[in-house]
Scaffold this motif. Structure first.
Motif, PDB file in Angstrom:
ATOM      1  N   GLY A   1       0.794  -1.225   0.000  1.00 40.99           N
ATOM      2  CA  GLY A   1       0.000   0.000   0.000  1.00 40.99           C
ATOM      3  C   GLY A   1       0.822   1.268   0.000  1.00 40.99           C
ATOM      4  O   GLY A   1       0.284   2.361  -0.155  1.00 40.99           O
ATOM      5  N   LEU A   2       2.147   1.144   0.184  1.00 42.53           N
ATOM      6  CA  LEU A   2       3.011   2.317   0.190  1.00 42.53           C
ATOM      7  C   LEU A   2       3.754   2.428  -1.151  1.00 42.53           C
ATOM      8  O   LEU A   2       4.053   1.423  -1.795  1.00 42.53           O
ATOM      9  N   THR A   3       4.046   3.646  -1.563  1.00 43.11           N
ATOM     10  CA  THR A   3       4.626   3.912  -2.872  1.00 43.11           C
ATOM     11  C   THR A   3       5.962   4.643  -2.758  1.00 43.11           C
ATOM     12  O   THR A   3       6.370   5.057  -1.672  1.00 43.11           O
ATOM     13  N   LYS A   4       6.598   4.802  -3.912  1.00 40.92           N
ATOM     14  CA  LYS A   4       7.868   5.530  -3.950  1.00 40.92           C
ATOM     15  C   LYS A   4       7.665   6.978  -3.526  1.00 40.92           C
ATOM     16  O   LYS A   4       8.517   7.568  -2.863  1.00 40.92           O
ATOM     17  N   ARG A   5       6.527   7.553  -3.896  1.00 40.62           N
ATOM     18  CA  ARG A   5       6.237   8.927  -3.479  1.00 40.62           C
ATOM     19  C   ARG A   5       6.110   9.016  -1.958  1.00 40.62           C
ATOM     20  O   ARG A   5       6.561   9.984  -1.345  1.00 40.62           O
ATOM     21  N   ASP A   6       5.514   7.988  -1.348  1.00 39.13           N
ATOM     22  CA  ASP A   6       5.410   7.958   0.112  1.00 39.13           C
ATOM     23  C   ASP A   6       6.802   7.968   0.735  1.00 39.13           C
ATOM     24  O   ASP A   6       7.028   8.617   1.770  1.00 39.13           O
ATOM     25  N   CYS A   7       7.730   7.254   0.111  1.00 38.71           N
ATOM     26  CA  CYS A   7       9.122   7.235   0.575  1.00 38.71           C
ATOM     27  C   CYS A   7       9.713   8.640   0.516  1.00 38.71           C
ATOM     28  O   CYS A   7      10.387   9.081   1.454  1.00 38.71           O
ATOM     29  N   GLU A   8       9.451   9.335  -0.575  1.00 39.63           N
ATOM     30  CA  GLU A   8       9.952  10.703  -0.729  1.00 39.63           C
ATOM     31  C   GLU A   8       9.353  11.619   0.334  1.00 39.63           C
ATOM     32  O   GLU A   8      10.049  12.466   0.915  1.00 39.63           O
ATOM     33  N   TRP A   9       8.086  11.447   0.611  1.00 39.84           N
ATOM     34  CA  TRP A   9       7.426  12.276   1.621  1.00 39.84           C
ATOM     35  C   TRP A   9       8.002  12.017   3.013  1.00 39.84           C
ATOM     36  O   TRP A   9       8.208  12.962   3.789  1.00 39.84           O
ATOM     37  N   LEU A  10       8.246  10.761   3.326  1.00 41.22           N
ATOM     38  CA  LEU A  10       8.795  10.434   4.640  1.00 41.22           C
ATOM     39  C   LEU A  10      10.200  11.004   4.805  1.00 41.22           C
ATOM     40  O   LEU A  10      10.561  11.484   5.883  1.00 41.22           O
ATOM     41  N   ASN A  11      10.990  10.951   3.735  1.00 41.82           N
ATOM     42  CA  ASN A  11      12.314  11.563   3.793  1.00 41.82           C
ATOM     43  C   ASN A  11      12.215  13.074   3.958  1.00 41.82           C
ATOM     44  O   ASN A  11      13.059  13.691   4.625  1.00 41.82           O
TER      45      ASN A  11
END
Length: 247
Positions: free
Chosen positions: A184-194
């Motif tokens: 359910g998590l995406t690459k964009r979510d990774c960018e947001w968390l960073n």
């Protein structure tokens, strides 16, 4: 494996503790009201009135925790209130210092004042010194007895924490979080968390990705639920020193 205080199981336990606490406060208030009716000495009546007020405030805070279990820092405030109250009415007891350390542990677990570690240390030191010096008002003998007891208790707690930290240091921990491992998590979510780790605000993320603020906040709620960190504070407290990637 470290304990996740934001897991569904532990959030349920927090709710159960809150319900149990409310019953304790209700019974305690019945006792304090009874004392208020039979006591005639102003000092004893004031103690009972203070207890009634503390129980009422604590009940409200625990109701909030039942509704929002991620806000369990309210446990810390309640414990701190009672530690001060008991210290005032019974300075020789070791319970206040124990409750103070318990409240500090709750605040640390929640990540309160995470970005202000020096301020957090100063507040902790001020309260700790206050607990040591408050018995002065009861005379030198009581103060000395209380000081020896509190310092001994602090030494014991410090030793336990020291050896516990040694155990944790010997446990290897992978300081990386692969977002791709979570359905359910995406690459964009990774960018947001960073971006969050870089102290960017939700507003800045919304502008950078040409989205409205409400959509960004709603998506972060989904992300934090999947990661079982509760909210932004829980995420930063758990993953601040991690490498967040999507591999």
């Amino acid at each position: 494996m470290p304990i996740n205080i934001y897991s569904k199981r532990n959030q349920l336990l927090i709710k159960i503790i809150s319900v149990f606490g409310i019953f304790v406060f209700i019974f305690s208030n019945v006792f304090e009201v009874h004392n208020l009716m039979i006591f005639s000495e102003p000092k004893l009546r004031l103690i009972s009135i203070t207890g009634i007020i503390l129980n009422a405030i604590s009940t409200i805070l625990f109701i909030i925790v039942i509704i929002f279990p991620t806000k369990f820092q309210f446990f810390g405030f309640v414990v701190l209130y009672y530690s001060i109250w008991i210290e005032v009415i019974e300075p020789v007891s070791g319970i206040p210092l124990f409750l103070f350390f318990l409240s500090a542990t709750i605040f640390l677990a929640r990540g309160l004042l995470y970005n202000h570690k020096k301020l957090r240390a100063i507040i902790f030191a001020v309260f700790f010194i206050g607990f040591l010096l408050l018995p002065l008002r009861s005379g030198a003998d009581i103060f000395l007895k209380s000081l020896i007891q509190n310092l001994s208790f602090t030494l014991a707690c410090g030793a336990i924490l020291f050896f516990f930290s040694l155990i944790l240091q010997n446990t290897p921990v992978d300081k990386s979080l692969n977002i791709k491992d979570y359905e359910g998590l995406t690459k964009r979510d990774c960018e947001w968390l960073n971006a969050i780790l870089n102290n960017e605000k939700y507003e800045a993320i919304a502008i950078n990705y040409h989205m409205n603020l409400g959509s960004v906040k709603n998506r972060f709620k989904v992300i934090f639920d999947i990661l079982e960190v509760g909210d932004k504070t829980g995420f930063l407290n758990k993953y601040s020193d991690y490498a967040i990637n999507f591999l």
